[in-house]
Design a protein around this motif. Structure first.
Motif, PDB file in Angstrom:
ATOM      1  N   ILE A 183      40.403  52.918  16.281  1.00  7.73           N
ATOM      2  CA  ILE A 183      39.583  53.815  17.101  1.00  7.73           C
ATOM      3  C   ILE A 183      38.431  54.373  16.285  1.00  7.73           C
ATOM      4  N   GLY A 184      38.653  54.605  15.003  1.00  9.93           N
ATOM      5  CA  GLY A 184      37.586  55.110  14.152  1.00  9.93           C
ATOM      6  C   GLY A 184      36.398  54.183  14.016  1.00  9.93           C
ATOM      7  N   HIS A 185      36.577  52.920  14.381  1.00  5.94           N
ATOM      8  CA  HIS A 185      35.476  51.948  14.325  1.00  5.94           C
ATOM      9  C   HIS A 185      34.698  51.878  15.640  1.00  5.94           C
ATOM     10  N   ILE A 186      35.154  52.572  16.668  1.00  4.30           N
ATOM     11  CA  ILE A 186      34.509  52.480  17.979  1.00  4.30           C
ATOM     12  C   ILE A 186      33.280  53.391  18.013  1.00  4.30           C
ATOM     13  N   GLY A 187      32.113  52.814  18.174  1.00  7.54           N
ATOM     14  CA  GLY A 187      30.889  53.571  18.393  1.00  7.54           C
ATOM     15  C   GLY A 187      30.716  54.743  17.450  1.00  7.54           C
ATOM     16  N   HIS A 188      30.476  55.908  18.049  1.00  5.63           N
ATOM     17  CA  HIS A 188      30.228  57.151  17.319  1.00  5.63           C
ATOM     18  C   HIS A 188      31.103  58.248  17.923  1.00  5.63           C
ATOM     19  N   PRO A 189      31.205  59.415  17.262  1.00  9.22           N
ATOM     20  CA  PRO A 189      32.098  60.469  17.763  1.00  9.22           C
ATOM     21  C   PRO A 189      31.867  60.839  19.218  1.00  9.22           C
ATOM     22  N   GLN A 190      30.601  60.863  19.651  1.00  8.16           N
ATOM     23  CA  GLN A 190      30.324  61.222  21.039  1.00  8.16           C
ATOM     24  C   GLN A 190      30.948  60.222  22.006  1.00  8.16           C
ATOM     25  N   ILE A 191      30.901  58.945  21.646  1.00  3.04           N
ATOM     26  CA  ILE A 191      31.481  57.906  22.493  1.00  3.04           C
ATOM     27  C   ILE A 191      32.996  58.017  22.499  1.00  3.04           C
ATOM     28  N   ARG A 192      33.587  58.229  21.338  1.00  2.00           N
ATOM     29  CA  ARG A 192      35.049  58.331  21.256  1.00  2.00           C
ATOM     30  C   ARG A 192      35.559  59.591  21.954  1.00  2.00           C
ATOM     31  N   HIS A 193      34.735  60.619  22.010  1.00  7.31           N
ATOM     32  CA  HIS A 193      35.136  61.849  22.695  1.00  7.31           C
ATOM     33  C   HIS A 193      35.232  61.636  24.205  1.00  7.31           C
ATOM     34  N   ARG A 194      34.336  60.837  24.761  1.00  4.64           N
ATOM     35  CA  ARG A 194      34.313  60.608  26.200  1.00  4.64           C
ATOM     36  C   ARG A 194      35.104  59.360  26.606  1.00  4.64           C
ATOM     37  N   GLY A 195      35.054  58.331  25.787  1.00  4.13           N
ATOM     38  CA  GLY A 195      35.692  57.072  26.145  1.00  4.13           C
ATOM     39  C   GLY A 195      37.206  57.170  26.123  1.00  4.13           C
ATOM     40  N   GLN A 203      31.987  55.272  29.480  1.00  7.47           N
ATOM     41  CA  GLN A 203      31.152  54.800  28.375  1.00  7.47           C
ATOM     42  C   GLN A 203      30.730  53.348  28.525  1.00  7.47           C
ATOM     43  N   SER A 204      31.461  52.577  29.293  1.00 10.46           N
ATOM     44  CA  SER A 204      31.051  51.210  29.621  1.00 10.46           C
ATOM     45  C   SER A 204      30.434  51.145  31.012  1.00 10.46           C
ATOM     46  N   LEU A 205      31.009  51.890  31.948  1.00  7.43           N
ATOM     47  CA  LEU A 205      30.571  51.793  33.338  1.00  7.43           C
ATOM     48  C   LEU A 205      29.182  52.383  33.555  1.00  7.43           C
ATOM     49  N   VAL A 206      28.908  53.540  32.991  1.00  7.34           N
ATOM     50  CA  VAL A 206      27.624  54.205  33.269  1.00  7.34           C
ATOM     51  C   VAL A 206      26.433  53.361  32.817  1.00  7.34           C
ATOM     52  N   PRO A 207      26.437  52.770  31.605  1.00  8.72           N
ATOM     53  CA  PRO A 207      25.320  51.882  31.263  1.00  8.72           C
ATOM     54  C   PRO A 207      25.184  50.704  32.221  1.00  8.72           C
ATOM     55  N   ARG A 247      26.653  44.809  12.352  1.00  9.25           N
ATOM     56  CA  ARG A 247      25.293  44.916  11.816  1.00  9.25           C
ATOM     57  C   ARG A 247      24.987  46.337  11.375  1.00  9.25           C
ATOM     58  N   ARG A 248      25.452  47.297  12.160  1.00 11.54           N
ATOM     59  CA  ARG A 248      25.267  48.710  11.840  1.00 11.54           C
ATOM     60  C   ARG A 248      26.528  49.466  12.191  1.00 11.54           C
ATOM     61  N   HIS A 249      26.748  50.572  11.520  1.00 14.69           N
ATOM     62  CA  HIS A 249      27.893  51.398  11.864  1.00 14.69           C
ATOM     63  C   HIS A 249      27.788  51.841  13.327  1.00 14.69           C
ATOM     64  N   GLY A 250      28.867  51.656  14.061  1.00 17.96           N
ATOM     65  CA  GLY A 250      28.873  52.022  15.473  1.00 17.96           C
ATOM     66  C   GLY A 250      28.597  50.875  16.407  1.00 17.96           C
ATOM     67  N   LEU A 273      55.045  54.803  22.218  1.00 18.36           N
ATOM     68  CA  LEU A 273      53.861  55.631  22.467  1.00 18.36           C
ATOM     69  C   LEU A 273      53.280  55.258  23.824  1.00 18.36           C
ATOM     70  N   ARG A 274      53.100  56.264  24.689  1.00 18.15           N
ATOM     71  CA  ARG A 274      52.588  56.033  26.035  1.00 18.15           C
ATOM     72  C   ARG A 274      51.269  56.779  26.188  1.00 18.15           C
ATOM     73  N   ILE A 275      50.217  56.042  26.556  1.00 18.34           N
ATOM     74  CA  ILE A 275      48.866  56.599  26.670  1.00 18.34           C
ATOM     75  C   ILE A 275      48.387  56.422  28.105  1.00 18.34           C
ATOM     76  N   GLY A 276      48.170  57.530  28.802  1.00 21.77           N
ATOM     77  CA  GLY A 276      47.698  57.476  30.166  1.00 21.77           C
ATOM     78  C   GLY A 276      46.249  57.047  30.265  1.00 21.77           C
ATOM     79  N   ALA A 277      45.861  56.632  31.474  1.00 24.47           N
ATOM     80  CA  ALA A 277      44.544  56.038  31.680  1.00 24.47           C
ATOM     81  C   ALA A 277      43.389  56.998  31.463  1.00 24.47           C
ATOM     82  N   ALA A 278      43.633  58.296  31.496  1.00 21.27           N
ATOM     83  CA  ALA A 278      42.548  59.266  31.325  1.00 21.27           C
ATOM     84  C   ALA A 278      42.533  59.893  29.932  1.00 21.27           C
ATOM     85  N   VAL A 279      43.334  59.379  29.013  1.00 21.72           N
ATOM     86  CA  VAL A 279      43.428  59.952  27.662  1.00 21.72           C
ATOM     87  C   VAL A 279      42.292  59.429  26.796  1.00 21.72           C
ATOM     88  N   GLY A 280      41.546  60.340  26.184  1.00 19.98           N
ATOM     89  CA  GLY A 280      40.391  59.965  25.387  1.00 19.98           C
ATOM     90  C   GLY A 280      40.755  59.347  24.044  1.00 19.98           C
TER      91      GLY A 280
END
Length: 290
Positions: free
Chosen positions: A99-111, A35-39, A189-192, A71-78
């Motif tokens: 996490i609920g403040h990060i972008g939009h659901p699509q971003i949180r699903h992949r990020g 989500q950061s690298l592709v752009p 400025r805007r949600h997301g 709590l242990r979160i691996g590097a590939a955990v969304g």
């Protein structure tokens, strides 16, 4: 724009991944959620010769509470998976809320959680929460594994303690703290959108005195790294978190916070917003204290 040409590989083990990152014959970048690298690839701000996809490494997809209660979160955990996890919501609600403040659901699903931490945009929510909760970062290279604290991990804007030939394999959040109230709030400025400024607050109530025993105040969007403000914490400790204490904490923000200005907001706007957010977050955190 489109990315410059690159090769792609999906190693099956951490050892294979770090060996690829350590190969000095070509520049490699790690990809998890992208989500950061592709752009950055599309805008050609990043021009790696090799993408190392870590999502097929089984151990990096682990999300669990260990035998010590951490709590242990691996590097590939969304991110969405973490926010929806019952154990996380019960034990680390500040993390789930942020996490609920990060972008939009699509971003949180992949990020991924570790991806956001390793990318380290200083306006991002997760670095702030990691510092507030005293997270530890497990970093692996060809020469072994090391663990660093949140204070050591974030170095500067888009810069962390992870070297180019290393991989952030896991982030570890200590066991939940008893008797704490929490809050995360941000101004955008805007949600997301990324936060113009944001704050994470933890307050512990002294059950005998009915006052604040400990406090943790950490801001995002206020500097090149997450900013902890001890002066605001000191203004709250020993008080009933009432109007006078909140006013003193807000004054500490005006005196001690030194955010930068840019096209999105002036430094004074960020400082004023941070003071108002702190008051609101402290009220919420105090109400949540058991």
């Amino acid at each position: 724009m489109k990315p410059t040409p690159f090769d792609y590989t999906a190693p099956a083990t951490v050892g294979e991944a770090v060996a690829l990152l350590a190969d000095e014959t070509r520049e490699a970048k790690v990809m998890a959620g992208g989500q950061s690298l592709v752009p950055m690839l599309n805008m050609r701000l990043a021009r790696p010769e090799l993408l190392v996809d870590i999502t097929r490494i089984p151990e990096l997809g682990r999300l669990h509470v260990d035998e010590e209660g951490a709590l242990r979160i691996g590097a590939a955990v969304g991110q969405a998976r973490v926010a929806a996890d019952t154990a996380v919501r019960d034990g680390w609600p500040l993390l789930a809320a942020a996490i609920g403040h990060i972008g939009h659901p699509q971003i949180r699903h992949r990020g991924t959680v570790c991806g956001s931490l390793a990318h380290h945009d200083p306006a991002a929510e997760l670095p702030t929460v990691a510092l507030a909760l005293d997270a530890r970062f497990v970093i692996t290279g060809v020469h072994g594994t090391r663990t660093v604290t949140a204070g050591e991990f974030f170095v500067a804007t888009f810069s962390t303690a992870v070297e180019p030939d290393e991989l952030l394999t896991e982030v570890v959040f200590p066991p939940p703290r008893a008797g704490h109230g929490w809050a995360f709030d941000e101004l955008s400025r805007r949600h997301g959108d990324f936060a113009t400024v944001g704050v994470a607050v933890l307050l512990q109530r002294d059950p005998g005195a009915g006052t604040v025993r400990t406090a943790r105040v950490v801001f995002c969007g206020a500097g090149p790294v997450p900013v902890r403000l001890p002066s605001a914490e000191d203004a709250l400790i020993g008080t009933d978190a009432g109007e006078q204490a909140l006013a003193a904490a807000a004054r500490a923000v005006h005196a001690g916070l030194a955010p930068g200005g840019d096209v999105h907001a002036t430094a004074e706007y960020r400082r004023e917003g941070a003071a108002h957010l702190l008051i609101r977050a402290c009220i919420t955190a105090w109400e949540r204290c058991p």
